[in-house]
Design a protein around this motif. Structure first.
Motif, mmCIF file in Angstrom:
data_model
loop_
_atom_site.group_PDB
_atom_site.id
_atom_site.type_symbol
_atom_site.label_atom_id
_atom_site.label_comp_id
_atom_site.label_asym_id
_atom_site.label_seq_id
_atom_site.Cartn_x
_atom_site.Cartn_y
_atom_site.Cartn_z
ATOM 1 N N GLU A 184 23.177 1.846 -3.149
ATOM 2 C CA GLU A 184 22.036 1.443 -1.605
ATOM 3 C C GLU A 184 21.459 2.420 -2.184
ATOM 4 N N ASP A 185 21.641 4.072 -2.158
ATOM 5 C CA ASP A 185 20.792 5.140 -2.374
ATOM 6 C C ASP A 185 19.989 5.270 -3.101
ATOM 7 N N GLU A 186 20.544 4.984 -4.431
ATOM 8 C CA GLU A 186 19.755 5.236 -5.324
ATOM 9 C C GLU A 186 18.380 4.131 -4.987
ATOM 10 N N LEU A 187 18.688 2.510 -4.487
ATOM 11 C CA LEU A 187 18.051 1.982 -4.487
ATOM 12 C C LEU A 187 16.314 2.119 -3.697
ATOM 13 N N LYS A 188 16.917 3.004 -2.512
ATOM 14 C CA LYS A 188 16.616 3.324 -1.369
ATOM 15 C C LYS A 188 15.412 4.873 -2.164
ATOM 16 N N SER A 189 16.080 5.410 -2.905
ATOM 17 C CA SER A 189 14.892 6.540 -3.145
ATOM 18 C C SER A 189 13.486 5.462 -4.229
ATOM 19 N N LEU A 190 14.195 4.924 -5.380
ATOM 20 C CA LEU A 190 13.261 4.473 -5.859
ATOM 21 C C LEU A 190 12.103 3.238 -5.261
ATOM 22 N N ARG A 191 12.798 2.768 -4.094
ATOM 23 C CA ARG A 191 12.035 1.697 -3.634
ATOM 24 C C ARG A 191 10.375 3.285 -2.059
ATOM 25 N N VAL A 192 11.504 4.209 -2.053
ATOM 26 C CA VAL A 192 10.347 5.246 -1.697
ATOM 27 C C VAL A 192 9.285 5.293 -2.543
ATOM 28 N N ILE A 193 9.551 5.516 -4.151
ATOM 29 C CA ILE A 193 8.896 6.725 -4.968
ATOM 30 C C ILE A 193 8.449 4.776 -5.765
ATOM 31 N N GLN A 194 8.232 3.398 -5.361
ATOM 32 C CA GLN A 194 6.833 2.329 -4.887
ATOM 33 C C GLN A 194 6.492 1.993 -3.908
ATOM 34 N N ARG A 195 6.509 2.738 -3.149
ATOM 35 C CA ARG A 195 5.776 3.254 -1.993
ATOM 36 C C ARG A 195 4.782 4.212 -1.759
ATOM 37 N N LEU A 196 5.798 4.906 -2.923
ATOM 38 C CA LEU A 196 4.726 5.956 -2.589
ATOM 39 C C LEU A 196 3.177 6.097 -3.728
ATOM 40 N N GLY A 197 3.745 5.188 -5.016
ATOM 41 C CA GLY A 197 3.109 4.624 -5.794
ATOM 42 C C GLY A 197 1.994 3.553 -5.250
ATOM 43 N N GLU A 198 1.971 3.256 -4.259
ATOM 44 C CA GLU A 198 1.058 2.237 -4.354
ATOM 45 C C GLU A 198 0.441 3.107 -2.936
ATOM 46 N N CYS A 199 0.535 3.921 -2.632
ATOM 47 C CA CYS A 199 -0.174 4.816 -1.037
ATOM 48 C C CYS A 199 -0.635 5.681 -1.655
ATOM 49 N N LEU A 200 -0.484 6.587 -2.558
ATOM 50 C CA LEU A 200 -0.921 7.324 -3.106
ATOM 51 C C LEU A 200 -2.010 7.141 -3.973
ATOM 52 N N PRO A 201 -2.990 7.579 -4.615
ATOM 53 C CA PRO A 201 -4.233 7.605 -5.905
ATOM 54 C C PRO A 201 -3.086 7.705 -6.749
ATOM 55 N N MET A 202 -1.905 9.290 -7.257
ATOM 56 C CA MET A 202 -2.219 9.292 -8.265
ATOM 57 C C MET A 202 -1.443 7.978 -9.229
ATOM 58 N N ARG A 203 -0.625 8.080 -10.342
ATOM 59 C CA ARG A 203 -0.032 7.642 -10.975
ATOM 60 C C ARG A 203 0.719 8.244 -10.717
#
Ligand SMILES: [Zn+2]
Length: 451
Positions: A184-203
């Protein structure tokens, strides 16, 4: 943060002039023409890792302009010629500045909760990393902390960290999970990265590091280690792969953490699930990590401060990038650094990264890592530039489109307050990056409020 004032359109660090419309080829879609840079550090060459002597050429040119069309670099050539061809482009005047490919930070642990500044003094008083971990500090305290946080909380904490990386010239960042250590907590962290990738201009490039440490609830149980490895392979990995939440899998392979055999089991399963492979290898003691990375065809082997002679030879003969993290050794007060010179001289492809994390390398200053590349790892400035661009991209399987100022490459650029590339590692600890662009879009000044 070293922010520049936003200009018009995609932003200009100094006033640009609109050229008269003379109706040249493709001019309607041209967006940016970078002109007058004191140096353009192209890092141009084949779209793959540079190995050995190939690293000592950063492709520095003067008197050239760089044309960006949409999200790609379309041309690099004599200024007068490109000013005619791209007469409609928005000019970015780079007078007195050095233009480089956006830096590629291929190893970070940016998803964490609280910082761990209290450990610095403990370490100074003589406690080592393993001892702090045995007392429930280190990774375990970050794990306890992250498990109690929401995705929204972790997202909010990560945004300014990634913006600081961007402010230092970084346009591509690998971000690992690894402080959750439950499905649960690993998937939570990866979803945060996914959302950051969608919201920030960096790759952003996400990596699953469920094998960062054996969590305490497994560590102290009989058969706990093998049970946790089973959990990683049978439960966590399928969740990560089916959700397409990570491009790479990574394992912390080190005596006292995951053994060579355990790392082989986890990474072999990850490879079968379609993930690229990375390995924290030979950081503290030579344990055969580099050899394992080469055996499995890993994209990178990271740390390597304690790599053996045979490990150097095996890595140099493989396609695995040797990612060195000198900031970690500096921060931990270690006298030993990875044998970068021996690796390059043996023909390996060396990359540099920050290892940004709350315990052992809490820095976002990538140019400072380049300083350590020259002063402590004894790389040349050109080798350091390649290690921070082309080879960082290769450590993320992106070298065919990221890390160079060359036609067909992604328009990921960084502009530094310097007139010579040698100033980047020279002004150590400074914040000299004045602007970055990712895929042709202004990045570094991207305001958090607009997320
Ligand atoms: Zn790491």
């Amino acid at each position: 943060m070293n922010d520049w004032e936003p200009g018009t359109g995609n932003g200009e660090p100094s006033t640009g002039n609109r050229e008269p419309e003379t109706g040249n080829r493709d001019s309607a879609s041209v967006r940016l023409l970078f002109v007058n840079a004191a140096q353009v550090v192209t890092c141009a060459g084949p779209g793959r890792a540079r190995r050995g002597r190939e690293m000592d050429d950063a492709g520095i040119v003067t008197g050239v302009a760089v044309a960006v069309v949409d999200d790609e670099i379309e041309a690099v050539g004599p200024t007068a010629e490109l000013e005619r061809t791209y007469a409609h482009a928005e000019r970015v005047d780079c007078s007195g500045l050095v233009l480089t490919p956006g830096l590629v930070d291929s190893h970070t642990h940016a998803i964490f909760g609280k910082p761990r500044f209290e450990e610095q003094e403990l370490r100074g008083s003589g406690l080592d990393y393993m001892e702090i971990a045995r007392r429930g500090g280190g990774i375990h305290s970050s794990v306890r902390d992250l498990r109690g946080r929401t995705e929204a909380d972790l997202f909010d904490l990560a945004v300014p960290r990634l913006r600081r990386l961007a402010a230092h010239g970084v346009t591509t960042v690998e971000v690992k999970s690894g402080y959750g250590l439950t499905p649960e907590d690993e998937l939570k962290s990866l979803r945060v990265i996914q959302r950051l990738g969608e919201c920030l201009p960096m790759r952003l490039v996400p990596t699953w590091l469920g094998a960062h440490e054996i969590p305490l609830e497994y560590r102290d149980a009989p058969e706990g280690r093998s049970e946790y490895v089973r959990l990683l392979v049978s439960t966590m990995l399928p969740g990560v792969a089916s959700g397409r939440l990570a491009r790479f899998a990574d394992v912390f392979c080190e005596p006292g953490v995951f053994t060579i055999d355990e790392a082989r089991t986890i990474l072999t399963a990850a490879r079968s699930a379609g993930l690229g492979l990375k390995l924290h290898a030979d950081e503290l003691r030579p344990s055969g990590g580099a050899e394992l990375a080469a055996e499995l065809g890993a994209t990178s082997a990271d740390h390597l401060a304690a790599i053996s002679e045979s490990g150097i030879r095996v890595l140099a003969a493989s396609h695995t990038v040797a990612t060195l993290l000198p900031g970690t050794m500096l921060f931990l007060g270690k006298e030993k650094q990875a044998p970068a010179r021996a690796l390059v001289d043996a023909g390996a492809a060396v990359a540099l990264a920050t290892d940004f994390n709350p315990g052992t390398s809490p820095t976002t200053n990538f140019p400072l890592i380049m300083t350590l590349g020259v002063s402590q790892l004894r790389l040349t400035v050109a080798e350091t530039m390649i290690a921070a661009t082309v080879n960082g991209a290769a450590a993320l399987s992106l070298a065919d489109r990221v890390g160079q100022i060359a036609p067909g490459f992604s328009a990921d650029l960084a502009l530094f307050d310097a007139t010579d590339v040698r100033e980047l590692p020279y002004w150590y600890g400074d914040a000299r990056c004045v602007a970055t662009w990712v895929r042709g879009r202004a990045c570094h000044h991207h305001p958090v409020e607009s997320l």
